[in-house]
Design a protein around this motif. Structure first.
Motif, PDB file in Angstrom:
ATOM      1  N   GLY A 143       7.618  -6.438  -9.823  1.00 54.10           N
ATOM      2  CA  GLY A 143       6.630  -5.888  -9.373  1.00 54.10           C
ATOM      3  C   GLY A 143       6.489  -6.301  -7.783  1.00 54.10           C
ATOM      4  N   TYR A 144       7.434  -6.855  -7.242  1.00 58.99           N
ATOM      5  CA  TYR A 144       7.551  -7.111  -5.905  1.00 58.99           C
ATOM      6  C   TYR A 144       8.708  -6.569  -5.401  1.00 58.99           C
ATOM      7  CZ  TYR A 144       6.405 -10.035  -1.602  1.00 58.99           C
ATOM      8  OH  TYR A 144       6.250 -10.668  -0.455  1.00 58.99           O
ATOM      9  N   ARG A 149       5.791   4.307  -3.117  1.00 57.86           N
ATOM     10  CA  ARG A 149       4.322   4.316  -3.361  1.00 57.86           C
ATOM     11  C   ARG A 149       3.827   5.296  -4.507  1.00 57.86           C
ATOM     12  NH1 ARG A 149       3.009   0.245  -3.141  1.00 57.86           N
ATOM     13  NH2 ARG A 149       2.319  -1.210  -1.206  1.00 57.86           N
ATOM     14  N   PRO A 151       2.895   2.943  -7.809  1.00 59.74           N
ATOM     15  CA  PRO A 151       1.770   2.761  -7.179  1.00 59.74           C
ATOM     16  C   PRO A 151       1.284   1.089  -6.957  1.00 59.74           C
ATOM     17  CG  PRO A 151       1.009   3.891  -9.131  1.00 59.74           C
ATOM     18  CD  PRO A 151       2.640   3.891  -8.981  1.00 59.74           C
ATOM     19  N   ASP A 152       1.684   0.463  -8.197  1.00 59.44           N
ATOM     20  CA  ASP A 152       1.115  -1.023  -7.940  1.00 59.44           C
ATOM     21  C   ASP A 152       2.164  -2.227  -7.491  1.00 59.44           C
ATOM     22  OD1 ASP A 152      -1.183  -0.440  -9.610  1.00 59.44           O
ATOM     23  OD2 ASP A 152      -0.057  -0.384 -11.379  1.00 59.44           O
ATOM     24  N   SER A 201       2.338  -3.641   1.784  1.00 59.77           N
ATOM     25  CA  SER A 201       1.262  -4.546   1.698  1.00 59.77           C
ATOM     26  C   SER A 201       1.321  -5.752   2.811  1.00 59.77           C
ATOM     27  CB  SER A 201       1.778  -5.365  -0.058  1.00 59.77           C
ATOM     28  OG  SER A 201       2.097  -4.389  -0.807  1.00 59.77           O
TER      29      SER A 201
END
Length: 232
Positions: A135-136, A174, A178-179, A201
Motif C-alpha cells: 500500500g506504500y 496512479r 489509485p490508493d 503523496s
C-alpha cells in the motif's frame, strides 16, 4: 532500519516490535532484490526478490506486516539500473550524452521516452506492488543525469522529453493503483515542483537529518509545499 537487509526474518521481528505503537506503514527498504553475494546499490533494474531472504516469497513478508496491524511498503529506485543488472548493457534502453551511456558510479539511467522501458517498469514495479498487496511505495533517486541527454534538438529538450516520460509513468502508477501512497525522493530538491508533488503523496526533501540547518530548511519549505507532504 534494515540497512540493506530487509529479509523476511528481519521485517517480521521489526513488525512484531512495532505492533500497537501507532505506526501505520512499515516499508521494506533497499536490498530486497539484491543477488546472492551482491550489494543493493548495484543491482537495481531486475527487481527480483532474493529467494534466500524470502523463502516463502515477498508476499508472505507483506502479509506478516499486515498481520501486525500495519500497511506494507516497498522501496524502488526504478529509473536507474545498476551494473549487476543485464539492463546495464542494454544501451538501446538507456540515456546517452555525446553518444555514450550516461554513467554515475555503478548506475545508468533508463530512457523513459521509450515505451519498452515503461512496459518493463510496469511489469516489475506495478506488478510487484500488486502481487504483494503493498500500500506504500518509496521512490528513491540517488544520482544526477546532468545537463541533458541526446535524442532531440538540444540536450535540454531531450531531458525535458525524458522527464515527461517519468511523469507519464507516475500517472500510470496512479491510474492502476489509485490508493497507493507514494513517497518521492526530491533528488536534491529538483522534484519539489507542482507536477511531481501533485502526483505523489509526500516528498522526502533531504536525508541530511544530522545537519543543524535542517529545521530551518524544513520550515522554509512550507512556502513551497504543504507541511503534510514534507518528509525528511
Amino acid at each position: 532500519t534494515s540497512w540493506g537487509d530487509p529479509s523476511h526474518r528481519n521485517m517480521s521481528k521489526l513488525a512484531a516490535s512495532l505492533q500497537g505503537a501507532g505506526f501505520k506503514y512499515l516499508v521494506m527498504d533497499a536490498g530486497w532484490y539484491k543477488p546472492e553475494g551482491g550489494t543493493w546499490d548495484s543491482a537495481q533494474g531486475d527487481w527480483i526478490p532474493n529467494a534466500t531472504m524470502y523463502p516463502q516469497g515477498i508476499r508472505a513478508t507483506a502479509d506478516i506486516i499486515r498481520a501486525h496491524g500495519m500497511i506494507p511498503g516497498l522501496w524502488f529506485e526504478m529509473e536507474v539500473v545498476g551494473e549487476a543488472s543485464p539492463l546495464f548493457n542494454r544501451t538501446d534502453l538507456l540515456l546517452h550524452r555525446d553518444g555514450k551511456p550516461i554513467t554515475a558510479g555503478p548506475r545508468r539511467f533508463l530512457d523513459l521516452r521509450k515505451s519498452e522501458v515503461g512496459d518493463h517498469l510496469a511489469g516489475k514495479v506495478i506488478a510487484t506492488l500488486k502481487a504483494g498487496d503493498f500500500g506504500y511505495l518509496k521512490v528513491d533517486y540517488n544520482d544526477n543525469i546532468g545537463i541533458g541527454v541526446d535524442g532531440a534538438e538540444s540536450l535540454g529538450e531531450g531531458l525535458r522529453q525524458h522527464l515527461d516520460g517519468v511523469v507519464s509513468f507516475f500517472k500510470r502508477l496512479r491510474t492502476e493503483m489509485p490508493d497507493l501512497v507514494i513517497e518521492n525522493c526530491s533528488s536534491g530538491g529538483h522534484r519539489l515542483e507542482p507536477v511531481m508533488m501533485g502526483l505523489t503523496s509526500m516528498s522526502s526533501f533531504s536525508d541530511a537529518h544530522e545537519c543543524r540547518e535542517i529545521p530551518i530548511i524544513a520550515a522554509n519549505l512550507h512556502r513551497l509545499m504543504l507541511p503534510r507532504q514534507s518528509q525528511i
